[in-house]
Write a protein that holds these residues in place. Sequence first.
Motif, PDB file in Angstrom:
ATOM      1  N   MET A 147     -13.254 -82.897 -64.111  1.00 52.52           N
ATOM      2  CA  MET A 147     -12.765 -83.495 -64.353  1.00 52.52           C
ATOM      3  C   MET A 147     -13.640 -84.235 -65.116  1.00 52.52           C
ATOM      4  O   MET A 147     -14.615 -84.742 -64.786  1.00 52.52           O
ATOM      5  N   THR A 148     -13.683 -84.910 -66.414  1.00 54.14           N
ATOM      6  CA  THR A 148     -14.932 -85.832 -67.051  1.00 54.14           C
ATOM      7  C   THR A 148     -13.246 -87.140 -67.265  1.00 54.14           C
ATOM      8  O   THR A 148     -12.553 -87.348 -66.933  1.00 54.14           O
ATOM      9  N   SER A 149     -14.384 -88.252 -67.428  1.00 54.43           N
ATOM     10  CA  SER A 149     -13.447 -89.582 -67.987  1.00 54.43           C
ATOM     11  C   SER A 149     -13.901 -90.201 -68.758  1.00 54.43           C
ATOM     12  O   SER A 149     -15.035 -90.542 -69.588  1.00 54.43           O
TER      13      SER A 149
ATOM     14  N   ARG B  68       1.148 -75.467 -77.165  1.00 52.07           N
ATOM     15  CA  ARG B  68       0.504 -76.677 -77.612  1.00 52.07           C
ATOM     16  C   ARG B  68       0.981 -77.996 -77.421  1.00 52.07           C
ATOM     17  O   ARG B  68       0.609 -78.941 -78.859  1.00 52.07           O
ATOM     18  N   ARG B  69       1.733 -77.787 -77.317  1.00 48.46           N
ATOM     19  CA  ARG B  69       2.640 -79.634 -76.970  1.00 48.46           C
ATOM     20  C   ARG B  69       2.450 -80.611 -75.153  1.00 48.46           C
ATOM     21  O   ARG B  69       2.835 -79.374 -74.949  1.00 48.46           O
ATOM     22  N   VAL B  70       2.469 -81.286 -75.558  1.00 46.01           N
ATOM     23  CA  VAL B  70       2.484 -81.827 -74.147  1.00 46.01           C
ATOM     24  C   VAL B  70       3.722 -83.079 -73.781  1.00 46.01           C
ATOM     25  O   VAL B  70       3.887 -83.138 -75.306  1.00 46.01           O
ATOM     26  N   LEU B  71       4.150 -82.893 -72.839  1.00 47.98           N
ATOM     27  CA  LEU B  71       5.145 -83.606 -72.489  1.00 47.98           C
ATOM     28  C   LEU B  71       5.119 -85.224 -72.703  1.00 47.98           C
ATOM     29  O   LEU B  71       4.089 -85.500 -72.313  1.00 47.98           O
ATOM     30  N   MET B  72       5.458 -86.174 -73.421  1.00 44.34           N
ATOM     31  CA  MET B  72       5.666 -87.001 -73.417  1.00 44.34           C
ATOM     32  C   MET B  72       7.257 -87.645 -73.193  1.00 44.34           C
ATOM     33  O   MET B  72       8.380 -87.074 -73.272  1.00 44.34           O
ATOM     34  N   VAL B  73       7.784 -88.771 -72.865  1.00 46.50           N
ATOM     35  CA  VAL B  73       8.988 -89.919 -72.862  1.00 46.50           C
ATOM     36  C   VAL B  73       9.146 -90.774 -73.218  1.00 46.50           C
ATOM     37  O   VAL B  73       7.856 -91.400 -73.628  1.00 46.50           O
ATOM     38  N   THR B  74      10.301 -91.123 -73.713  1.00 45.02           N
ATOM     39  CA  THR B  74      10.350 -92.371 -73.981  1.00 45.02           C
ATOM     40  C   THR B  74      11.274 -93.624 -72.610  1.00 45.02           C
ATOM     41  O   THR B  74      12.236 -93.298 -73.003  1.00 45.02           O
ATOM     42  N   ALA B  75      11.155 -94.976 -73.155  1.00 45.12           N
ATOM     43  CA  ALA B  75      11.149 -95.362 -71.474  1.00 45.12           C
ATOM     44  C   ALA B  75      12.281 -96.020 -72.205  1.00 45.12           C
ATOM     45  O   ALA B  75      12.426 -96.424 -73.477  1.00 45.12           O
ATOM     46  N   ARG B  76      13.507 -96.309 -71.258  1.00 43.36           N
ATOM     47  CA  ARG B  76      14.647 -96.875 -71.955  1.00 43.36           C
ATOM     48  C   ARG B  76      14.107 -98.732 -72.643  1.00 43.36           C
ATOM     49  O   ARG B  76      13.567 -99.221 -71.475  1.00 43.36           O
ATOM     50  N   GLY B  77      14.981 -99.099 -73.930  1.00 41.10           N
ATOM     51  CA  GLY B  77      14.868 -99.957 -74.347  1.00 41.10           C
ATOM     52  C   GLY B  77      13.047 -99.802 -74.832  1.00 41.10           C
ATOM     53  O   GLY B  77      12.819-101.211 -75.174  1.00 41.10           O
ATOM     54  N   ARG B  78      11.998 -99.303 -75.144  1.00 33.49           N
ATOM     55  CA  ARG B  78      11.093 -98.953 -75.384  1.00 33.49           C
ATOM     56  C   ARG B  78      10.930 -98.178 -76.677  1.00 33.49           C
ATOM     57  O   ARG B  78      12.325 -97.110 -76.874  1.00 33.49           O
ATOM     58  N   ASP B  79       9.716 -98.717 -77.743  1.00 31.81           N
ATOM     59  CA  ASP B  79      10.476 -97.119 -79.110  1.00 31.81           C
ATOM     60  C   ASP B  79       8.132 -96.070 -79.005  1.00 31.81           C
ATOM     61  O   ASP B  79       9.331 -96.046 -79.663  1.00 31.81           O
TER      62      ASP B  79
ATOM     63  N   LEU C 269      -1.833 -80.066 -58.704  1.00 28.13           N
ATOM     64  CA  LEU C 269      -2.573 -81.175 -59.839  1.00 28.13           C
ATOM     65  C   LEU C 269      -3.529 -81.046 -60.119  1.00 28.13           C
ATOM     66  O   LEU C 269      -4.564 -80.981 -58.712  1.00 28.13           O
ATOM     67  N   THR C 270      -4.101 -80.138 -60.754  1.00 26.43           N
ATOM     68  CA  THR C 270      -5.759 -80.569 -61.442  1.00 26.43           C
ATOM     69  C   THR C 270      -5.815 -82.053 -62.678  1.00 26.43           C
ATOM     70  O   THR C 270      -5.681 -82.189 -62.854  1.00 26.43           O
ATOM     71  N   GLU C 271      -6.952 -82.484 -61.679  1.00 28.11           N
ATOM     72  CA  GLU C 271      -7.278 -84.007 -62.554  1.00 28.11           C
ATOM     73  C   GLU C 271      -8.237 -83.519 -63.574  1.00 28.11           C
ATOM     74  O   GLU C 271      -9.250 -82.441 -63.731  1.00 28.11           O
ATOM     75  N   MET C 272      -8.048 -83.278 -64.267  1.00 29.20           N
ATOM     76  CA  MET C 272      -8.373 -83.282 -65.947  1.00 29.20           C
ATOM     77  C   MET C 272      -9.597 -84.828 -66.247  1.00 29.20           C
ATOM     78  O   MET C 272     -10.772 -84.472 -66.304  1.00 29.20           O
ATOM     79  N   PHE C 273      -8.809 -85.573 -66.204  1.00 31.54           N
ATOM     80  CA  PHE C 273      -9.839 -87.156 -67.070  1.00 31.54           C
ATOM     81  C   PHE C 273      -8.698 -88.333 -66.583  1.00 31.54           C
ATOM     82  O   PHE C 273      -8.200 -88.165 -66.004  1.00 31.54           O
ATOM     83  N   THR C 274     -10.111 -89.940 -66.943  1.00 29.72           N
ATOM     84  CA  THR C 274      -9.343 -90.770 -66.432  1.00 29.72           C
ATOM     85  C   THR C 274      -9.619 -91.358 -67.958  1.00 29.72           C
ATOM     86  O   THR C 274     -11.098 -91.328 -68.324  1.00 29.72           O
TER      87      THR C 274
ATOM     88  N   GLU D 228      -9.108 -82.515 -78.690  1.00 27.06           N
ATOM     89  CA  GLU D 228     -10.257 -82.099 -78.071  1.00 27.06           C
ATOM     90  C   GLU D 228     -11.332 -81.128 -77.436  1.00 27.06           C
ATOM     91  O   GLU D 228     -11.769 -79.819 -77.368  1.00 27.06           O
ATOM     92  N   ARG D 229     -10.149 -80.590 -76.105  1.00 29.53           N
ATOM     93  CA  ARG D 229     -10.524 -79.523 -74.997  1.00 29.53           C
ATOM     94  C   ARG D 229      -9.758 -77.937 -75.828  1.00 29.53           C
ATOM     95  O   ARG D 229      -9.296 -77.319 -75.567  1.00 29.53           O
ATOM     96  N   GLY D 230      -9.026 -78.610 -76.938  1.00 31.23           N
ATOM     97  CA  GLY D 230      -8.354 -77.204 -77.784  1.00 31.23           C
ATOM     98  C   GLY D 230      -6.775 -76.692 -77.024  1.00 31.23           C
ATOM     99  O   GLY D 230      -6.443 -76.029 -77.509  1.00 31.23           O
TER     100      GLY D 230
END
Length: 147
Positions: free
Chosen positions: A1-3, A30-41, A77-82, A142-144
Motif C-alpha cells: 500500500m502507498t499513500s 482498463r477502466r474503473v467503476l465509478m458512480v453518479t449519486a442521485r442529484g449530483r453531476d 479486498l486489498t488496500e491499494m493506497f490512501t 500511473e500504475r498502468g
Amino acid sequence: MTSTTVPDSAQPSSSLPDILVAAIALIRDRRVLMVTARGRDVIFMPGGKIDAGETAAEGAAREAWEEVGLRLDPAALTEMFTVAIQAHGEPDGRLVRMRVFAAETDADPQPSAEVSALHWATTADLFRCPPAGAEVLRLLAERGLID
C-alpha cells in the motif's frame, strides 16, 4: 500500500476533522467503476464514510453493496493506497481521507436507490470527478491499471 498525502506545509490550518471514507476500485478492461449519486453531476468511486466500529475494508464492502449491489468479502479486498485531499463541497482545509481497496468479482454491478448511473472511467474522465476521484484516476493510471 502507498499513500498520497498533502504535505504538512501545504495543508491549511483547520479545526475541521478529516472525512474518513473507504472505496473500492473495480477495474475491468482498463477502466474503473465509478458512480453518479442521485442529484449530483460528478462521478465518484463507489464508497463512503466508514461507520463507527467497522474497519475500512468492512466499510468499503458495505458501501459496494449499498451503492452497486456487489457482495464483497472485506478480507478479500486489498488496500491499494490512501488519498488525502481537499473534500469536495467542504470548507477550505477540510480533507477527505479515502482508503482505496482493489476489488474483484465476476458479478455485474447495478445502481442502487442512491446511485443514478454507473460509469467505467479512464483518465479522460478526470474533469468529471471531485478532487479525490481525480487523484484516484491518476494513481491508477500511473500504475498502468487504467487508460
